[in-house]
Every structure is written in structure tokens, then in C-alpha cells.
Motif scaffolding. Structure first.
Motif, PDB file in Angstrom:
ATOM      1  N   ALA A 182      14.277  20.346  -0.896  1.00 34.25           N
ATOM      2  CA  ALA A 182      14.445  21.811  -0.805  1.00 34.25           C
ATOM      3  C   ALA A 182      13.349  22.549  -1.567  1.00 34.25           C
ATOM      4  N   LEU A 183      12.849  21.953  -2.632  1.00 38.84           N
ATOM      5  CA  LEU A 183      11.809  22.613  -3.431  1.00 38.84           C
ATOM      6  C   LEU A 183      10.479  22.728  -2.674  1.00 38.84           C
ATOM      7  N   ARG A 184      10.337  21.933  -1.632  1.00 40.91           N
ATOM      8  CA  ARG A 184       9.099  22.005  -0.831  1.00 40.91           C
ATOM      9  C   ARG A 184       9.185  23.080   0.236  1.00 40.91           C
ATOM     10  N   GLN A 185      10.390  23.660   0.423  1.00 41.54           N
ATOM     11  CA  GLN A 185      10.586  24.677   1.469  1.00 41.54           C
ATOM     12  C   GLN A 185      10.753  26.063   0.849  1.00 41.54           C
ATOM     13  N   ALA A 186      10.854  27.083   1.734  1.00 40.22           N
ATOM     14  CA  ALA A 186      11.145  28.445   1.265  1.00 40.22           C
ATOM     15  C   ALA A 186      12.507  28.453   0.560  1.00 40.22           C
ATOM     16  N   THR A 187      12.740  29.453  -0.276  1.00 43.49           N
ATOM     17  CA  THR A 187      14.008  29.547  -1.012  1.00 43.49           C
ATOM     18  C   THR A 187      15.196  29.474  -0.052  1.00 43.49           C
TER      19      THR A 187
END
Ligand code: R7I
Ligand code: MG
Ligand code: MG
Ligand code: MG
Length: 301
Positions: free
Chosen positions: A201-206
Motif C-alpha cells: 500500500a505504501l507504493r500506491q496513492a493514499t
């Protein structure tokens, strides 16, 4: 080298995350109650059990220079006030210690398995301020702090993750390193799965609040809140504290505790510069700064 600003940022982040997000915790009844009792007589935001236990842990550590479980249990019990909003098992335990019962005996009889609430995790950032370098001592001390109120393996595991991530934040480790070390520390399938979800998830948008609630959680169990708080702290580490807290408030649920844990980690990364101008809005803000300074000075003893 970790700075005194990071110590102050960590403790203030914990207390402000707690006090400023507390009015949004739980359902309508809890929110109505906090509207009635959530301010001091001079209009500052009151902090909850999360910050009270962080202060108790600080006082006990500064007195003993280590985690003395019997002393810490007494410290927790003497500070107990219902109006801080303690969780039900913790309330019950502290009231009984206050009446003279030994925490070990109470735990043996009544709390079989122990609590897996997030109450041990919410005070765990303070242990990173006590043991900023030595990870083994940090984790042993986190277990000792947790055992008094949260002997369940998941309650302890959540506390260890929050302590570790705070220590890595003080060292300004990159997110990928933090996540690798978290995965190394995880013992249960639940925490492994949530940490892996957090990593991607940290690699994607919030993420949208609903997605976070489904995959990471927003509840009072350690498994439903610790990785959630870590996600926010790592996602917003180079961004604004208030924007992060706004997202946590939108999430709902255990906002004060997710705010406290994420706030502490955020402050350990970023320091206190943007938080200190807000201390007049926080109950005992100056005392919190003083505790952070004493913990910082303790390192060189
Ligand atoms: O973890 P704790 O001290 O604090 C939890 C929350 C935080 O958000 C604080 O801000 C405060 O608002 O409360 O509270 P506990 O009472 O230890 O745990 C909370 C709840 O988790 C318990 O009352 C149970 O509902 C649940 N729980 C368990 N249920 C079944 N079996 C915790 N452990 C167990 C368990 O072992
Ligand atoms: Mg609370
Ligand atoms: Mg509560
Ligand atoms: Mg809470």
C-alpha cells in the motif's frame, strides 16, 4: 544522531495524536461523553489513557533506570481515573491493583491469556525513547511493560512492532528497511499479512478510509490498529502532521490510539518544530516536553 527535537516530537506527537483525535473516537455515545469531559478547566484538549500510561511509563523508567514491573504496575494504578477512557479490562485491572491486589495474581486468576487490546502498543513509543540504540533491550523491555496489562501474545506483538518502528524512526531509516525489520519481527500470520499489505500500500496513492478499515483495521485490538498507525506514519513521514491526523480522524474507530501511535512515530521522524506552536491547546503540554527532555538526558547517564 538522534536529536532532542525528535524526542520532543515523539512525545508531543503521541499526546497530540491522542488528545486531538480523542473527540472522534468510537460511536455517537462516546463522542457525546468526550464533548462533555474532553477539555480542561482552562480550555485545553484533555489527553486520554494513552498519554497517561506513556507518562507513567516515563516516570517509572526515570526512577528505576529500567522497567520494574511492580513499580510500573503501581504507577499505572495510582494514575487511574475513569475519565481518561481506559479500556474495560485495563480499568478493571488497575482498580484492583489500587485496592491492594498484586497484578500477577489478578492476571493469573482473571485474565487468562491476557488482553489483546492495543493498550500496551500505545505506550510502546516511550520505550524507544528509553532504549534508542539497543533493539534487543528495547524488545525485552517492551515485553515487560506489556505483560502487566496485555499478556496476550498479540497484544505483546503489536507493542513490539510499534516500539521497533519508533526506534527506526529515531534513526530515520528508510521505509523499506523499516518494513523488512517489521517482517523479521512478526510472529503471527495476522501481523505478517497486515505488514505485507502495508508494504504494498505504501507504493500506491493514499488509500481510501474504507479500504484501510477493511485491510488494516481501525479497532481497539492490537491487530486492528498497530499496522494501521504504522501505515499512516510511514505514508505521511515527510508531510504535515495535521493532514495525517485528519486522515486518521476520517477513518473513525479507535482514533485517539491510532493517532497516538502514528503521531509518536511521525514526531520521531520529524521532530517538534511544527508541533510546539500548538502546545497551548494540549493539557500539560509543557510537562510533556519536560518528560521528553528528561528521557533524552537519561541516554547520556
Ligand atoms: O487495550 P486497552 O488498554 O485499551 C484499548 C482502548 C484504547 O483505544 C484506549 O484508548 C481505550 O479507549 O481503550 O483495553 P483492554 O480493556 O485491555 O482491551 C480492550 C478490549 O479488547 C477488551 O475489553 C475486549 O473487548 C477486547 N479483548 C479481548 N477479548 C477477548 N479475549 C482484549 N483481549 C481480549 C481477549 O483476550
Ligand atoms: Mg485512549
Ligand atoms: Mg476509549
Ligand atoms: Mg483509544
Amino acid at each position: 544522531m538522534t536529536s532532542i527535537e525528535q524526542y520532543k516530537g515523539c512525545f508531543l506527537g503521541l499526546a497530540m495524536g491522542d488528545a486531538f483525535a480523542a473527540p472522534f473516537e468510537g460511536g455517537p455515545i462516546e463522542r457525546l461523553l468526550w464533548r462533555a469531559i474532553g477539555h480542561t478547566s482552562t480550555g485545553e484538549r484533555r489527553f486520554t489513557d494513552d498519554t497517561q500510561m506513556a507518562i507513567d511509563l516515563t516516570k517509572s523508567f526515570l526512577h528505576n533506570h529500567r522497567i520494574d514491573q511492580d513499580h510500573l504496575a503501581q504507577q499505572f494504578a495510582q494514575s487511574y481515573r475513569w475519565s481518561r477512557g481506559y479500556g474495560p479490562s485495563t480499568s478493571n485491572l488497575l482498580k484492583r491493583i489500587k485496592k491492594g491486589n498484586c497484578w500477577r495474581e489478578i492476571n493469573k486468576k482473571k485474565f487468562k491469556g491476557g488482553s489483546f487490546g492495543n493498550g500496551a502498543a500505545m505506550r510502546a513509543p516511550i520505550l524507544a525513547l528509553c532504549f534508542p540504540q539497543d533493539t534487543q533491550r528495547l524488545l525485552e523491555s517492551t515485553i515487560r511493560s506489556a505483560e502487566i496489562t496485555h499478556a496476550h501474545p498479540l497484544g505483546i506483538e503489536g507493542a513490539k512492532l510499534i516500539a521497533l518502528v519508533t526506534q527506526k524512526a529515531l534513526a530515520k531509516s528508510p521505509n523499506e528497511t523499516v518494513l523488512k525489520e517489521m517482517l523479521h519481527l512478526c510472529e503471527s500470520e495476522t501481523f505478517v499479512d497486515k505488514t505485507m499489505y502495508c508494504q504494498s500500500a505504501l507504493r500506491q496513492a493514499t488509500l481510501e478510509p474504507r479500504t484501510i478499515r477493511i485491510h488494516l483495521g481501525n479497532g481497539i485490538a492490537a491487530t486492528d490498529s498497530c499496522v494501521t498507525a504504522i501505515y499512516f506514519a510511514l505514508k505521511f513521514r515527510d508531510l504535515d502532521f495535521d493532514i495525517m491526523l485528519g486522515q486518521i480522524i476520517k477513518l473513525g474507530g479507535d482514533t485517539d490510539t491510532i493517532g497516538a501511535m502514528a503521531g509518536a512515530i511521525w514526531g520521531a521522524f520529524n521532530g517538534s518544530a511544527t508541533l510546539e506552536p500548538k502546545i497551548s491547546k494540549l493539557e500539560r503540554g509543557q510537562d510533556i516536553i519536560s518528560y521528553a527532555e528528561q528521557l533524552f538526558q537519561h541516554q547520556s547517564l
